[in-house]
Design an enzyme around this catalytic site. Structure first.
Site, short mmCIF file in Angstrom:
data_model
loop_
_atom_site.label_atom_id
_atom_site.label_comp_id
_atom_site.label_asym_id
_atom_site.label_seq_id
_atom_site.Cartn_x
_atom_site.Cartn_y
_atom_site.Cartn_z
N ARG A 107 33.74 95.66 60.87
CA ARG A 107 33.06 97.13 60.43
C ARG A 107 32.96 96.79 58.73
O ARG A 107 32.35 97.95 58.24
CB ARG A 107 34.24 98.18 60.67
CG ARG A 107 33.84 98.97 61.76
CD ARG A 107 34.88 99.82 62.20
NE ARG A 107 34.69 100.97 62.58
CZ ARG A 107 34.75 101.39 64.00
NH1 ARG A 107 35.36 100.48 64.61
NH2 ARG A 107 34.74 102.33 64.54
N ARG A 155 33.35 109.77 59.72
CA ARG A 155 33.08 108.40 60.14
C ARG A 155 31.52 107.93 60.34
O ARG A 155 31.23 106.71 60.01
CB ARG A 155 33.56 108.48 61.94
CG ARG A 155 35.23 108.66 62.02
CD ARG A 155 35.70 109.28 63.39
NE ARG A 155 35.08 108.21 64.57
CZ ARG A 155 35.07 108.94 65.76
NH1 ARG A 155 35.37 110.09 66.19
NH2 ARG A 155 34.70 108.12 66.76
N ARG A 184 39.48 112.25 72.51
CA ARG A 184 40.17 111.57 71.43
C ARG A 184 40.55 112.49 70.20
O ARG A 184 39.33 113.46 69.92
CB ARG A 184 39.01 110.55 70.77
CG ARG A 184 39.34 109.22 71.67
CD ARG A 184 38.11 108.20 71.01
NE ARG A 184 38.27 107.95 69.77
CZ ARG A 184 37.27 107.11 69.26
NH1 ARG A 184 36.60 106.46 70.07
NH2 ARG A 184 37.02 106.81 68.18
N ARG A 240 32.16 114.08 74.21
CA ARG A 240 32.65 113.07 75.21
C ARG A 240 34.24 113.23 75.79
O ARG A 240 35.01 113.57 74.77
CB ARG A 240 32.35 111.60 74.76
CG ARG A 240 33.27 111.25 73.43
CD ARG A 240 32.48 109.85 73.01
NE ARG A 240 33.52 109.52 71.73
CZ ARG A 240 33.22 108.47 70.94
NH1 ARG A 240 32.26 107.72 71.49
NH2 ARG A 240 34.10 108.19 69.94
P1 AMP Z 1 36.38 103.41 67.39
O1 AMP Z 1 37.22 103.74 68.77
O2 AMP Z 1 35.78 102.06 67.42
O3 AMP Z 1 35.54 104.56 67.06
O4 AMP Z 1 37.80 103.40 66.09
C1 AMP Z 1 38.45 104.51 66.06
C2 AMP Z 1 39.11 104.54 64.49
O5 AMP Z 1 39.97 103.19 64.33
C3 AMP Z 1 37.92 104.33 63.30
O6 AMP Z 1 37.51 105.42 63.11
C4 AMP Z 1 38.62 103.46 62.50
O7 AMP Z 1 39.54 104.52 61.76
C5 AMP Z 1 39.74 102.52 63.16
N1 AMP Z 1 38.99 101.41 63.34
C6 AMP Z 1 38.63 100.68 64.70
N2 AMP Z 1 38.11 99.57 64.41
C7 AMP Z 1 38.02 99.19 62.81
C8 AMP Z 1 37.94 98.02 62.14
N3 AMP Z 1 37.24 97.25 62.79
N4 AMP Z 1 38.36 98.45 60.76
C9 AMP Z 1 38.70 99.33 60.32
N5 AMP Z 1 39.16 100.41 60.95
C10 AMP Z 1 38.80 100.57 62.29
#
Ligand code: AMP
Length: 216
Positions: free
Chosen positions: A88, A172, A161, A127
């Site tokens: 990311r 985000r 979530r 969702r």
């Molecule tokens: P996601 O389920 O991919 O939307 O991730 C949920 C949250 O986890 C994100 O908003 C970040 O706070 C954290 N997160 C997930 N993947 C990463 C990553 N590769 N780098 C940094 N934070 C992450």
């Protein structure tokens, strides 16, 4: 085969990753899922990550790179994997390249799921998933056939979530544009970037991704 699904929150990365995984036998590595599990289990990583996640900010590169470095050493990753939500940041992408280089491997394709910002807030705030089998649903776009009963497993328990609220989603999205979008030119320069229309319906998006994978 090493594949990255790249796109803003709500683009459908998790949904598509599950479908691709079952068709191609690739393991899905979702840093978001791993971090949520760490938060729930109250591990050291979870305690450090919680505050960032609740604010819609990125967890530090050091933490997520450490998680991925350990995970790809596991036996089920030896024939390839599909990354969902990692990398990311450019620093994470560079660290991944180095981890793979050490194993004589490289990223085969980065599939960008392009979705307009305007549709993402509604997608995310509506969702939810089955608490038992993780099947994804949406308040308006994808309801279970029988109200409040999971189509896949019959469970009547569902989860939302805690970071899927309007305020955190806006943060985000801003984080995505500032820190993750620079990965597009990064992977384009490597010649591995493929862009698909993530606004299409779910089945159509799966077809587009499978087309990309079939050509590799
Ligand atoms: P996601 O389920 O991919 O939307 O991730 C949920 C949250 O986890 C994100 O908003 C970040 O706070 C954290 N997160 C997930 N993947 C990463 C990553 N590769 N780098 C940094 N934070 C992450």
């Amino acid at each position: 085969m090493i594949i990255i699904l790249l796109g803003p929150p709500g683009a459908g990365k998790g949904t598509q990753a599950t479908r691709i995984m079952s068709k191609n036998g690739l393991v899905q590595l979702s840093t978001g899922d791993m971090l949520r599990a760490a938060v729930a289990a109250e591990t050291e990583v979870g305690k450090k990550a919680k505050e960032f996640m609740e604010a819609g900010k990125l967890v530090t590169d050091e933490i997520v790179i450490g998680i991925i470095a350990d995970r790809i050493e596991e036996e089920d990753c030896k024939d390839g994997f599909l990354l969902d939500g990692f990398p990311r940041t450019v620093a994470q992408a560079e660290a991944l390249d180095q981890l793979l280089k050490d194993k004589d491997l490289k990223v085969d394709a980065v599939v960008e799921m392009k979705v307009e910002d305007e549709s993402l807030v509604d997608r995310i705030t509506g969702r939810y998933t089955c608490a038992n089998c993780n099947q994804g649903y949406h308040d308006t776009n994808l309801k279970p056939q029988k109200a409040d009963v999971c189509d896949s497993c019959g469970s009547t328990n569902f989860n939302r979530r805690s970071d899927d609220n309007r305020e955190t989603v806006v943060s985000r999205l801003a984080t995505y544009h500032a820190q993750t979008a620079p990965l597009l030119p990064f992977y384009s320069a490597q010649g591995v970037l493929r862009t698909i229309d993530g606004m299409a319906d779910i089945d159509d998006v799966t077809v587009q991704i499978n087309d990309v994978l079939d050509k590799l």
